[in-house]
Scaffold this active site. Structure first.
Site, mmCIF file in Angstrom:
data_model
loop_
_atom_site.group_PDB
_atom_site.id
_atom_site.type_symbol
_atom_site.label_atom_id
_atom_site.label_comp_id
_atom_site.label_asym_id
_atom_site.label_seq_id
_atom_site.Cartn_x
_atom_site.Cartn_y
_atom_site.Cartn_z
ATOM 1 N N TYR A 1 0.805 -1.220 0.000
ATOM 2 C CA TYR A 1 0.000 0.000 0.000
ATOM 3 C C TYR A 1 0.845 1.280 0.000
ATOM 4 C CZ TYR A 1 -4.392 -2.528 0.393
ATOM 5 O OH TYR A 1 -5.479 -3.328 0.143
ATOM 6 N N GLU B 1 -8.679 -7.888 4.265
ATOM 7 C CA GLU B 1 -7.821 -8.899 3.642
ATOM 8 C C GLU B 1 -7.204 -9.826 4.684
ATOM 9 O OE1 GLU B 1 -5.338 -6.216 1.473
ATOM 10 O OE2 GLU B 1 -7.076 -5.557 0.287
ATOM 11 N N THR C 1 -20.184 -19.602 -15.623
ATOM 12 C CA THR C 1 -19.357 -20.465 -14.772
ATOM 13 C C THR C 1 -19.665 -20.349 -13.276
ATOM 14 O OG1 THR C 1 -17.554 -18.835 -14.979
ATOM 15 C CG2 THR C 1 -17.497 -20.768 -16.429
ATOM 16 N N PRO C 2 -19.804 -19.148 -12.675
ATOM 17 C CA PRO C 2 -20.185 -19.140 -11.264
ATOM 18 C C PRO C 2 -21.592 -19.683 -11.055
ATOM 19 C CG PRO C 2 -20.206 -16.905 -12.146
ATOM 20 C CD PRO C 2 -19.570 -17.778 -13.179
ATOM 21 N N GLY D 1 -12.220 -8.682 -14.422
ATOM 22 C CA GLY D 1 -11.622 -7.519 -15.051
ATOM 23 C C GLY D 1 -12.007 -6.306 -14.227
ATOM 24 N N PRO D 2 -11.463 -5.154 -14.541
ATOM 25 C CA PRO D 2 -11.714 -3.959 -13.747
ATOM 26 C C PRO D 2 -13.183 -3.560 -13.772
ATOM 27 C CG PRO D 2 -9.843 -3.660 -15.198
ATOM 28 C CD PRO D 2 -10.522 -4.919 -15.635
#
Length: 410
Positions: free
Chosen positions: A98, A140, A280-281, A394-395
């Site tokens: 960070y 996290e 897929t999910p 992706g973003p």
């Protein structure tokens, strides 16, 4: 928590900073990659960098977080933060990274804003950055603790047990441990990161949803080979590498499973909507529901180019048949010579004639324009934002029309 004085400065400068972030982020990434080329080579998605999509994602995240702090009428960014934290955990991001981002981001801010980047403005926005960073670092650490691993220690060397062609441009893989031990438990709808070493030495990472987990014996995931679409959008480096080079008994470097698009274990009706490889999910969720012998009311919608290009088409139908209260509807852009039926239609997905239960939880995955259109349709049908759960690979620019209006960006 940022100080009251910083909140006021951020509130006053939010439109100007948000408007300049599109200029700030390219400078930020260029300077950071010059100082730390290993980050571009081994961590960031080079394809997204080439398209400029990663810059949009960072701009949206920072702008949305700042807005949450200073606007009482701002939408919640809890979902955004949870999604970013899961993505970071799947990449093995650690607290030590960070400060690197902070240094080069704020150097870029100073370059773009010039005299407007007064010490007071920089200090206020620094508080925003570190407040956001602290929230992500905390989240996290909790995600790492779920698997009892040290922060960043998410990578495992797994063996490819099987490979199957699912459609002309999609291949599924099953991976398992090399020593026969059980794989960590994954929740239905989560993904893993896969890292490959490309011919130029770069170790690029991509995320793929788990289609099946087989009670810890194997993980299944499917990869679509992304073609080059135009000059600025090159062919998918990792997806094409996997298609051309990875076969049975090869070793793949995979992360622990993460992701926040997880089907709940309640008894409310479920609506699963996907397009293309976004199935897929959904397949992963259906495998879980079928394994649990769920009796929930389940509606599955899938849109695709054609039946021949529909990955997991047969498996999707089989899973729906195994669930006593499930139904499946398809939309194909091209049905060829096949006639339409009660459950298969030609054209784009259309929810107008679907009798959806307004109490349902909706799970959505597919291309960004598709998801935006479906979310609008669901909102028109009376579904609240809290009922709609979606996955973005992706973003994600994060800034919806509502947020863009609040932030004051064009």
């Amino acid at each position: 928590m940022i100080s009251a004085s910083a909140v006021e400065i951020v509130r006053e400068t939010l439109p100007a900073v948000s408007g300049a972030i599109g200029d700030i982020t390219p400078i930020f990434y260029r300077r950071m990659f010059e100082a730390h080329p290993e980050l571009e080579r081994d961590l960031f998605n080079r394809g997204n960098q080439a398209q400029g999509e990663q810059q949009k994602a960072l701009a949206g995240a920072i702008g949305a977080y700042a807005m949450l702090l200073v606007r009482e009428d701002a939408p919640s960014v809890d979902a955004m933060m949870n999604r970013i934290a899961n993505k970071h955990a799947s990449l093995g991001i650690t607290e030590e990274q960070y400060p690197i981002v902070y240094q080069h981001l704020f150097e870029a801010i100073a370059i773009v804003l010039g005299d407007a980047a007064t010490p007071e403005v920089v200090s206020a926005w620094s508080e925003v950055y570190w407040d956001m960073a602290a929230a992500l670092i905390s989240a996290e650490k909790k995600l790492y603790a779920r698997f009892d691993v040290e922060p960043g220690d998410v990578w495992r060397e797994l063996r490819v047990r099987a490979r199957r062609q699912e459609s002309p441009d999609t291949v599924s893989f099953e991976v398992t441990t090399q020593d026969g031990r059980m794989l960590p438990e994954a929740q239905p709808g989560q993904y893993i990161s896969v890292q490959v070493t490309l011919p130029d030495g770069a170790r690029q990472i991509r995320q793929y949803s788990l289609t099946r987990t087989q009670h810890g014996h194997a993980w299944g995931f499917t990869v679509k080979a992304e073609p080059a679409r135009e000059a600025r959008i090159p062919a998918g480096q990792v997806s094409n590498y996997l298609h051309r080079n990875v076969f049975e008994d090869d070793i793949l470097r995979c992360s622990l499973p993460y992701g926040d698009l997880v089907v709940d274990d309640g008894d409310a009706p479920v609506v699963l909507i996907s397009a293309g490889i976004g199935c897929t999910p959904i397949i992963g969720m259906l495998n879980h529901l079928a394994s649990a012998e769920s009796t929930r009311d389940i509606t599955v919608f899938h849109a695709d180019q054609s039946m021949s290009r529909h990955p997991h088409r047969s498996e999707l139908a089989t899973l729906v048949r195994e669930l006593p209260n499930a139904r499946l509807h398809h939309w194909y852009e091209d049905l060829g010579a096949r006639p339409e039926t009660d459950t298969i239609a030609e054209g784009l997905i259309d929810l107008e004639r679907m009798n959806l239960d307004r109490d349902a939880q909706v799970y959505l995955c597919g291309p960004a324009p598709f998801m935006a259109a479906v979310r609008r349709m669901l909102a028109e049908h009376g579904f609240a934002a809290s009922q709609i759960h979606y996955e973005v690979f992706g973003p994600d620019a994060w800034v919806t029309e509502e947020k863009r209006e609040l932030v004051g960006t064009p």
